[in-house]
Design a protein around this motif. Structure first.
Motif, PDB file in Angstrom:
ATOM      1  N   GLY A  39       0.790  -1.215   0.000  1.00 57.19           N
ATOM      2  CA  GLY A  39       0.000   0.000   0.000  1.00 57.19           C
ATOM      3  C   GLY A  39       0.822   1.264   0.000  1.00 57.19           C
ATOM      4  N   ARG A  40       0.099   2.366   0.033  1.00 54.18           N
ATOM      5  CA  ARG A  40       0.715   3.695   0.036  1.00 54.18           C
ATOM      6  C   ARG A  40       0.443   4.364   1.361  1.00 54.18           C
ATOM      7  N   THR A  41       1.513   4.704   2.049  1.00 58.43           N
ATOM      8  CA  THR A  41       1.380   5.304   3.373  1.00 58.43           C
ATOM      9  C   THR A  41       0.764   6.696   3.329  1.00 58.43           C
ATOM     10  N   LEU A  42       1.077   7.498   2.315  1.00 60.75           N
ATOM     11  CA  LEU A  42       0.537   8.859   2.241  1.00 60.75           C
ATOM     12  C   LEU A  42      -0.975   8.870   2.037  1.00 60.75           C
ATOM     13  N   LEU A  43      -1.500   7.835   1.398  1.00 57.07           N
ATOM     14  CA  LEU A  43      -2.942   7.740   1.175  1.00 57.07           C
ATOM     15  C   LEU A  43      -3.628   6.874   2.219  1.00 57.07           C
ATOM     16  N   ASN A  44      -2.830   6.193   3.024  1.00 56.71           N
ATOM     17  CA  ASN A  44      -3.346   5.258   4.015  1.00 56.71           C
ATOM     18  C   ASN A  44      -4.258   4.208   3.364  1.00 56.71           C
ATOM     19  N   ARG A  45      -3.800   3.672   2.210  1.00 60.26           N
ATOM     20  CA  ARG A  45      -4.542   2.663   1.463  1.00 60.26           C
ATOM     21  C   ARG A  45      -3.656   1.436   1.288  1.00 60.26           C
ATOM     22  N   PHE A  46      -4.185   0.284   1.678  1.00 62.04           N
ATOM     23  CA  PHE A  46      -3.426  -0.954   1.630  1.00 62.04           C
ATOM     24  C   PHE A  46      -4.317  -2.089   1.147  1.00 62.04           C
ATOM     25  N   ILE A  47      -3.709  -3.073   0.505  1.00 58.58           N
ATOM     26  CA  ILE A  47      -4.418  -4.287   0.114  1.00 58.58           C
ATOM     27  C   ILE A  47      -3.623  -5.484   0.608  1.00 58.58           C
ATOM     28  N   LEU A  48      -4.303  -6.581   0.796  1.00 54.77           N
ATOM     29  CA  LEU A  48      -3.673  -7.820   1.213  1.00 54.77           C
ATOM     30  C   LEU A  48      -3.558  -8.702  -0.022  1.00 54.77           C
ATOM     31  N   VAL A  49      -2.336  -9.134  -0.346  1.00 56.29           N
ATOM     32  CA  VAL A  49      -2.107  -9.942  -1.542  1.00 56.29           C
ATOM     33  C   VAL A  49      -1.431 -11.259  -1.152  1.00 56.29           C
ATOM     34  N   PRO A  50      -1.529 -12.270  -2.017  1.00 51.87           N
ATOM     35  CA  PRO A  50      -0.805 -13.519  -1.742  1.00 51.87           C
ATOM     36  C   PRO A  50       0.702 -13.251  -1.662  1.00 51.87           C
ATOM     37  N   ARG A  51       1.400 -14.046  -0.888  1.00 55.72           N
ATOM     38  CA  ARG A  51       2.833 -13.869  -0.672  1.00 55.72           C
ATOM     39  C   ARG A  51       3.603 -13.747  -1.987  1.00 55.72           C
ATOM     40  N   ILE A  52       3.282 -14.581  -2.980  1.00 56.50           N
ATOM     41  CA  ILE A  52       4.029 -14.549  -4.242  1.00 56.50           C
ATOM     42  C   ILE A  52       3.914 -13.180  -4.912  1.00 56.50           C
ATOM     43  N   ALA A  53       2.744 -12.548  -4.833  1.00 55.52           N
ATOM     44  CA  ALA A  53       2.562 -11.218  -5.425  1.00 55.52           C
ATOM     45  C   ALA A  53       3.424 -10.189  -4.697  1.00 55.52           C
ATOM     46  N   GLY A  54       3.447 -10.272  -3.375  1.00 52.17           N
ATOM     47  CA  GLY A  54       4.277  -9.359  -2.594  1.00 52.17           C
ATOM     48  C   GLY A  54       5.755  -9.523  -2.887  1.00 52.17           C
ATOM     49  N   GLU A  55       6.186 -10.776  -3.059  1.00 49.28           N
ATOM     50  CA  GLU A  55       7.597 -11.031  -3.380  1.00 49.28           C
ATOM     51  C   GLU A  55       7.948 -10.471  -4.755  1.00 49.28           C
ATOM     52  N   ILE A  56       7.036 -10.609  -5.710  1.00 49.79           N
ATOM     53  CA  ILE A  56       7.273 -10.054  -7.047  1.00 49.79           C
ATOM     54  C   ILE A  56       7.408  -8.538  -6.956  1.00 49.79           C
ATOM     55  N   ILE A  57       6.514  -7.893  -6.211  1.00 49.52           N
ATOM     56  CA  ILE A  57       6.576  -6.441  -6.055  1.00 49.52           C
ATOM     57  C   ILE A  57       7.867  -6.020  -5.374  1.00 49.52           C
ATOM     58  N   ARG A  58       8.278  -6.741  -4.343  1.00 53.40           N
ATOM     59  CA  ARG A  58       9.546  -6.419  -3.662  1.00 53.40           C
ATOM     60  C   ARG A  58      10.731  -6.484  -4.618  1.00 53.40           C
ATOM     61  N   GLU A  59      10.789  -7.543  -5.414  1.00 54.54           N
ATOM     62  CA  GLU A  59      11.915  -7.702  -6.347  1.00 54.54           C
ATOM     63  C   GLU A  59      11.936  -6.590  -7.395  1.00 54.54           C
ATOM     64  N   ILE A  60      10.775  -6.257  -7.935  1.00 60.22           N
ATOM     65  CA  ILE A  60      10.715  -5.190  -8.937  1.00 60.22           C
ATOM     66  C   ILE A  60      11.040  -3.847  -8.290  1.00 60.22           C
ATOM     67  N   LYS A  61      10.526  -3.619  -7.098  1.00 56.02           N
ATOM     68  CA  LYS A  61      10.800  -2.363  -6.388  1.00 56.02           C
ATOM     69  C   LYS A  61      12.289  -2.206  -6.076  1.00 56.02           C
ATOM     70  N   SER A  62      12.980  -3.334  -5.869  1.00 55.16           N
ATOM     71  CA  SER A  62      14.414  -3.267  -5.566  1.00 55.16           C
ATOM     72  C   SER A  62      15.256  -2.930  -6.798  1.00 55.16           C
ATOM     73  N   GLY A  63      14.601  -2.860  -7.977  1.00 54.84           N
ATOM     74  CA  GLY A  63      15.324  -2.452  -9.177  1.00 54.84           C
ATOM     75  C   GLY A  63      15.434  -3.520 -10.247  1.00 54.84           C
ATOM     76  N   LYS A  64      14.962  -4.710  -9.951  1.00 48.43           N
ATOM     77  CA  LYS A  64      15.023  -5.773 -10.956  1.00 48.43           C
ATOM     78  C   LYS A  64      13.962  -5.535 -12.023  1.00 48.43           C
ATOM     79  N   SER A  65      14.258  -5.944 -13.243  1.00 46.06           N
ATOM     80  CA  SER A  65      13.288  -5.841 -14.328  1.00 46.06           C
ATOM     81  C   SER A  65      12.320  -7.021 -14.261  1.00 46.06           C
ATOM     82  N   ILE A  66      11.246  -6.931 -15.027  1.00 46.34           N
ATOM     83  CA  ILE A  66      10.273  -8.021 -15.088  1.00 46.34           C
ATOM     84  C   ILE A  66      10.958  -9.306 -15.553  1.00 46.34           C
TER      85      ILE A  66
END
Length: 81
Positions: A39-66
């Motif tokens: 989620g986004r802290t400035l908007l105070n909006r969050f969703i709950l996703v399966p672990r695999i989705a969160g791991e994918i987002i973490r890896e992409i956020k860390s700078g890895k490409s798709i």
């Protein structure tokens, strides 16, 4: 049959090396063993996703490409078999 993560990136051509940009306030937080809050802290909006989705987002956020994340998940999946 598609693996869980493949559904998230199936529309990306494997020959393309696509990167993503995220909002600065995006957070990815563990919530138990099977789910992750994203989620986004400035908007105070969050969703709950399966672990695999969160791991994918973490890896992409860390700078890895798709393509890099897809390759990493392929390696992890083949080592589990």
């Amino acid at each position: 049959m598609l693996h869980q993560y493949e559904k998230a990136i199936v529309s990306i051509n494997s020959d393309q090396d696509v990167s993503c940009e995220f909002f600065e306030d995006l957070v990815v937080t563990d919530e138990g063993e099977e789910e992750i809050y994203v989620g986004r802290t400035l908007l105070n909006r969050f969703i709950l996703v399966p672990r695999i989705a969160g791991e994918i987002i973490r890896e992409i956020k860390s700078g890895k490409s798709i393509a890099q994340v897809s390759s990493l998940l392929d390696k992890n999946n083949s080592s589990e078999e």
